[in-house]
Design a protein around this motif. Structure first.
Motif, PDB file in Angstrom:
ATOM      1  N   ILE A   1      38.352  48.062  33.677  1.00  0.00           N
ATOM      2  CA  ILE A   1      37.656  46.889  33.141  1.00  0.00           C
ATOM      3  C   ILE A   1      38.658  45.875  32.600  1.00  0.00           C
ATOM      4  O   ILE A   1      38.522  44.670  32.835  1.00  0.00           O
ATOM      5  N   LYS A   2      39.697  46.347  31.924  1.00  0.00           N
ATOM      6  CA  LYS A   2      40.728  45.431  31.421  1.00  0.00           C
ATOM      7  C   LYS A   2      41.468  44.758  32.565  1.00  0.00           C
ATOM      8  O   LYS A   2      41.767  43.559  32.501  1.00  0.00           O
ATOM      9  N   ILE A   3      41.768  45.500  33.621  1.00  0.00           N
ATOM     10  CA  ILE A   3      42.446  44.914  34.780  1.00  0.00           C
ATOM     11  C   ILE A   3      41.563  43.861  35.433  1.00  0.00           C
ATOM     12  O   ILE A   3      42.041  42.789  35.825  1.00  0.00           O
ATOM     13  N   ILE A   4      40.272  44.120  35.555  1.00  0.00           N
ATOM     14  CA  ILE A   4      39.343  43.160  36.150  1.00  0.00           C
ATOM     15  C   ILE A   4      39.282  41.885  35.319  1.00  0.00           C
ATOM     16  O   ILE A   4      39.295  40.773  35.857  1.00  0.00           O
ATOM     17  N   ILE A   5      39.241  42.016  34.020  1.00  0.00           N
ATOM     18  CA  ILE A   5      39.175  40.848  33.147  1.00  0.00           C
ATOM     19  C   ILE A   5      40.454  40.018  33.258  1.00  0.00           C
ATOM     20  O   ILE A   5      40.409  38.779  33.369  1.00  0.00           O
ATOM     21  N   VAL A   6      41.610  40.677  33.275  1.00  0.00           N
ATOM     22  CA  VAL A   6      42.880  39.965  33.393  1.00  0.00           C
ATOM     23  C   VAL A   6      42.963  39.264  34.747  1.00  0.00           C
ATOM     24  O   VAL A   6      43.401  38.107  34.838  1.00  0.00           O
ATOM     25  N   GLN A   7      42.527  39.910  35.811  1.00  0.00           N
ATOM     26  CA  GLN A   7      42.539  39.295  37.132  1.00  0.00           C
ATOM     27  C   GLN A   7      41.636  38.067  37.182  1.00  0.00           C
ATOM     28  O   GLN A   7      41.981  37.059  37.792  1.00  0.00           O
ATOM     29  N   PHE A   8      40.474  38.138  36.552  1.00  0.00           N
ATOM     30  CA  PHE A   8      39.560  36.999  36.515  1.00  0.00           C
ATOM     31  C   PHE A   8      40.181  35.826  35.766  1.00  0.00           C
ATOM     32  O   PHE A   8      40.072  34.679  36.196  1.00  0.00           O
ATOM     33  N   VAL A   9      40.868  36.100  34.654  1.00  0.00           N
ATOM     34  CA  VAL A   9      41.509  35.039  33.885  1.00  0.00           C
ATOM     35  C   VAL A   9      42.609  34.375  34.707  1.00  0.00           C
ATOM     36  O   VAL A   9      42.712  33.142  34.769  1.00  0.00           O
ATOM     37  N   PHE A  10      43.428  35.187  35.395  1.00  0.00           N
ATOM     38  CA  PHE A  10      44.474  34.612  36.233  1.00  0.00           C
ATOM     39  C   PHE A  10      43.887  33.815  37.398  1.00  0.00           C
ATOM     40  O   PHE A  10      44.407  32.756  37.756  1.00  0.00           O
ATOM     41  N   LEU A  11      42.809  34.283  37.987  1.00  0.00           N
ATOM     42  CA  LEU A  11      42.156  33.549  39.069  1.00  0.00           C
ATOM     43  C   LEU A  11      41.630  32.207  38.570  1.00  0.00           C
ATOM     44  O   LEU A  11      41.801  31.176  39.223  1.00  0.00           O
ATOM     45  N   PHE A  12      41.013  32.208  37.405  1.00  0.00           N
ATOM     46  CA  PHE A  12      40.477  30.976  36.831  1.00  0.00           C
ATOM     47  C   PHE A  12      41.583  29.946  36.592  1.00  0.00           C
ATOM     48  O   PHE A  12      41.450  28.779  36.959  1.00  0.00           O
ATOM     49  N   PHE A  13      42.686  30.390  35.977  1.00  0.00           N
ATOM     50  CA  PHE A  13      43.768  29.448  35.705  1.00  0.00           C
ATOM     51  C   PHE A  13      44.465  28.993  36.974  1.00  0.00           C
ATOM     52  O   PHE A  13      44.894  27.838  37.079  1.00  0.00           O
ATOM     53  N   ALA A  14      44.580  29.855  37.964  1.00  0.00           N
ATOM     54  CA  ALA A  14      45.190  29.449  39.230  1.00  0.00           C
ATOM     55  C   ALA A  14      44.333  28.391  39.914  1.00  0.00           C
ATOM     56  O   ALA A  14      44.859  27.399  40.433  1.00  0.00           O
TER      57      ALA A  14
END
Length: 59
Positions: A9-22
């Motif tokens: 769940i933490k990995i998914i949240i971090v990936q979503f944040v990086f996708l949003f900023f990218a």
């Protein structure tokens, strides 16, 4: 098993944040203007929805 689920769940949240900023940096701030020219050349961001409607309406 709960530890693995928490890590996933933490990995998914971090990936979503990086996708949003990218997406924010690449599309809204126009950091790479060559990328926008490339998408226009390939026809990715053209609106072809009206052509599909015209085909269905028999025009």
């Amino acid at each position: 098993m709960k530890i693995v689920e928490r890590v996933l769940i933490k990995i998914i949240i971090v990936q979503f944040v990086f996708l949003f900023f990218a997406q924010l940096f690449l599309h809204q701030l126009d950091i790479f203007p060559q990328l926008e020219q490339l998408t226009k050349y390939e026809g990715v961001n053209e609106n072809t929805f009206t052509e599909i409607l015209q085909t269905f309406n028999g025009k």
